[in-house]
Write an enzyme that holds these catalytic residues in place. Sequence first.
Site, short mmCIF file in Angstrom:
data_model
loop_
_atom_site.label_atom_id
_atom_site.label_comp_id
_atom_site.label_asym_id
_atom_site.label_seq_id
_atom_site.Cartn_x
_atom_site.Cartn_y
_atom_site.Cartn_z
N TYR A 122 -3.58 -0.40 8.30
CA TYR A 122 -4.17 -0.36 6.96
C TYR A 122 -4.37 1.09 6.51
O TYR A 122 -3.89 1.49 5.44
CB TYR A 122 -5.51 -1.11 6.92
CG TYR A 122 -6.24 -0.92 5.61
CD1 TYR A 122 -5.80 -1.57 4.47
CD2 TYR A 122 -7.34 -0.07 5.52
CE1 TYR A 122 -6.44 -1.38 3.25
CE2 TYR A 122 -7.99 0.13 4.31
CZ TYR A 122 -7.54 -0.53 3.18
OH TYR A 122 -8.18 -0.32 1.97
N ASN B 109 0.79 -1.23 0.00
CA ASN B 109 0.00 0.00 0.00
C ASN B 109 0.82 1.28 0.00
O ASN B 109 0.35 2.32 -0.45
CB ASN B 109 -0.93 0.01 1.21
CG ASN B 109 -1.94 -1.11 1.18
OD1 ASN B 109 -2.25 -1.65 0.13
ND2 ASN B 109 -2.46 -1.47 2.34
#
Length: 300
Positions: A131, A81
Amino acid sequence: MHILVLGNTGYLGAHIAEHLRAQPDVRVLGGGRSPAADISVDLATARPRDLAALLAEAAPDAVVNCAGATGGDAVTLAEVNARGPAVLCAALRVAAPGARLVHLGSAAEYGPTEPGVRVTESAATRPAGPYGATKLAGTVAVTASGLDATVLRVGNPVGAGAPPTGLPGRVARLLADAGDDPDAELRLGDLSAHRDFVDARDVARAARLAVTSAGPLPPVLNIGGGDARPVRDLVRTLAQAAGFRGRIVEAGSGGSARSAQVSWQCSDITAARDALGWTPTHTLDASVAALWAAEGVPAR
């Protein structure tokens, strides 16, 4: 128009690639770790110069980056990510600096927000877990790249192909396993949190509009349903679509680590309407129906 979709076999990537392929005069190239990919690349490990060589050969007019990790440890999340978008931007600056980049971000980048408030793109970003933090790092890499780029900060997507790492996909799998047993019991965590659900097909349409819109776009655009719904509504609607006859039990916190400390999530989607002419068109009922139909289990 040649469009490279990275992560085209993933959840949202598959929806976006399918939607783009349906457009006239568009050729879609798939990029990712799949052996069938037109461009074989893993952004978590690729070197910028190697990726630049692949991009130079493909010569895309636009790139949609759907590659991302929603689960795993902090290292995995960071590699995919955060590092992934940074490597992609570095390679694009060398090989295709004129290509438009559309990157999928996440509303988890905002972190905890005030209940009752629709969050705009200028709101503070305070992600509550790895996240959201790694997705935010990816967004910063894209918005600071100097490229013709925009980040679509997506709410909670619902639709066909939802993975079991997220609540909609996980509940759909549990309902399929439960069948029509009246004694079945679904034990879930606290479902009182509010989320901004958006249909995966609406996300795909937003990506297409972002790719094809003339002129520069805002660096970040919220893509959501524009309304906050209790997670409980999603679960009950899905249970109804499945003809579930058992009991749903909310057993303590037990929520996703990605949802930690976030009781309310709702995005203001005015900027996407103004910049792209985009508004969501699918209801939560329609999204849930598509999700359940994709499970391949007839409604009971």
